[in-house]
Scaffold this active site. Structure first.
Site, PDB file in Angstrom:
ATOM      1  N   SER A  22      29.853 -17.194  41.066  1.00 10.26           N
ATOM      2  CA  SER A  22      28.934 -16.164  41.566  1.00 10.26           C
ATOM      3  C   SER A  22      27.914 -16.773  42.518  1.00 10.26           C
ATOM      4  O   SER A  22      27.617 -16.207  43.586  1.00 10.26           O
ATOM      5  CB  SER A  22      28.216 -15.486  40.398  1.00 10.26           C
ATOM      6  OG  SER A  22      29.122 -14.791  39.570  1.00 10.26           O
ATOM      7  N   ARG A  45      19.204 -17.092  41.856  1.00 15.06           N
ATOM      8  CA  ARG A  45      19.407 -16.553  40.510  1.00 15.06           C
ATOM      9  C   ARG A  45      18.873 -15.134  40.396  1.00 15.06           C
ATOM     10  O   ARG A  45      19.426 -14.308  39.664  1.00 15.06           O
ATOM     11  CB  ARG A  45      18.760 -17.456  39.455  1.00 15.06           C
ATOM     12  CG  ARG A  45      19.098 -17.071  38.027  1.00 15.06           C
ATOM     13  CD  ARG A  45      18.647 -18.091  37.030  1.00 15.06           C
ATOM     14  NE  ARG A  45      19.512 -19.251  36.987  1.00 15.06           N
ATOM     15  CZ  ARG A  45      20.629 -19.342  36.283  1.00 15.06           C
ATOM     16  NH1 ARG A  45      21.042 -18.308  35.568  1.00 15.06           N
ATOM     17  NH2 ARG A  45      21.336 -20.444  36.289  1.00 15.06           N
ATOM     18  N   HIS A  48      21.513 -13.023  41.855  1.00 15.74           N
ATOM     19  CA  HIS A  48      22.606 -12.980  40.884  1.00 15.74           C
ATOM     20  C   HIS A  48      22.315 -11.969  39.778  1.00 15.74           C
ATOM     21  O   HIS A  48      23.218 -11.257  39.312  1.00 15.74           O
ATOM     22  CB  HIS A  48      22.811 -14.373  40.286  1.00 15.74           C
ATOM     23  CG  HIS A  48      23.828 -14.456  39.206  1.00 15.74           C
ATOM     24  ND1 HIS A  48      23.490 -14.519  37.869  1.00 15.74           N
ATOM     25  CD2 HIS A  48      25.190 -14.491  39.252  1.00 15.74           C
ATOM     26  CE1 HIS A  48      24.595 -14.590  37.146  1.00 15.74           C
ATOM     27  NE2 HIS A  48      25.631 -14.580  37.956  1.00 15.74           N
TER      28      HIS A  48
END
Length: 228
Positions: A22, A45, A48
């Site tokens: 990812s 992050r 994500h």
């Protein structure tokens, strides 16, 4: 560095592979950005967590934000003071325990509710005041993802009552005072902050940012061990 993180990674090879894949997709698709090598893992992050590339650009850092956050994590034990329980539940307890960190939130405490009613304020305001009365804000990482009034009160406590958090992760979401609260936080020079400009935000973003910070801290620990 001595190798991959172990404490702040997914616990299974399959989970780690999905997360790493990812991150690779995000790196390929994000386009240009102005974040440095320490800021980018935090923003990545966050992207994500919500599959939203708008955080490339909306996320803003005080010049000492990452440095201050890492110092707080590595110099522990350090508290995370949150505006809502969701942040405390979302943070990985094993990862926090590795650094000796604890979480605190007071949004549903009976005295907080009573004071909010009596003073015609929000529970979030009174929860921040309680944290300050208990001496929990100083040196803490403050995470605010839900309540703009909590962030506004945090700024007031810093300016008027000498509260001194190590880092404020200010990412409240919403339509009333959300953008304004983050702009207000970003006027502070003496207390480092990470904010999301505009209306977007949320507790999941705060959790993602703190988890990324823990990952950077573990990598720093590994680097120090290798040099030692």
């Amino acid at each position: 560095m001595s190798g991959a993180n172990t404490v702040t990674e997914q616990l299974t090879p399959a989970g780690r592979a999905i997360e790493h894949d990812s991150f690779a997709v995000i790196d390929r698709e994000v386009g240009p950005h102005a974040y440095d090598e320490h800021q980018w893992p935090i923003v990545r992050r966050m992207i994500h967590a919500n599959a939203d590339f708008d955080f490339n650009g909306l996320t803003d850092f005080h010049p000492r934000a990452v440095e201050a956050g890492l110092a707080a994590v590595l110099g522990g034990p350090t508290r995370v003071v949150a505006d809502v329980e969701m942040i405390c539940v979302g943070l990985s307890q094993p990862r926090l325990a590795h650094f000796g960190m604890t979480t605190h939130q007071f949004i549903s405490d009976a005295d907080v509710i009573a004071d909010a009613r009596a003073q015609d304020t929000t529970r979030a305001v009174q929860a921040m005041r309680k944290a300050h009365r208990l001496g929990l804000l100083d040196g803490a990482i403050v995470g605010i993802g839900n309540a703009p009034t909590a962030l506004i009160e945090c700024v007031r406590l810093i300016r008027e009552e000498s509260a001194k958090p190590a880092l404020v992760v200010g990412m409240p979401v919403g339509f009333v005072s959300a953008a304004e609260s983050k702009d207000l936080m970003a006027t502070l020079a003496d207390v480092p902050w990470i904010v999301i400009r505009g209306r977007k935000g949320g507790s999941t973003l705060v959790v993602a940012a703190i988890h990324a910070l823990l990952g950077l801290a573990e990598a720093s620990q590994q680097q120090a061990a290798t040099k030692g």
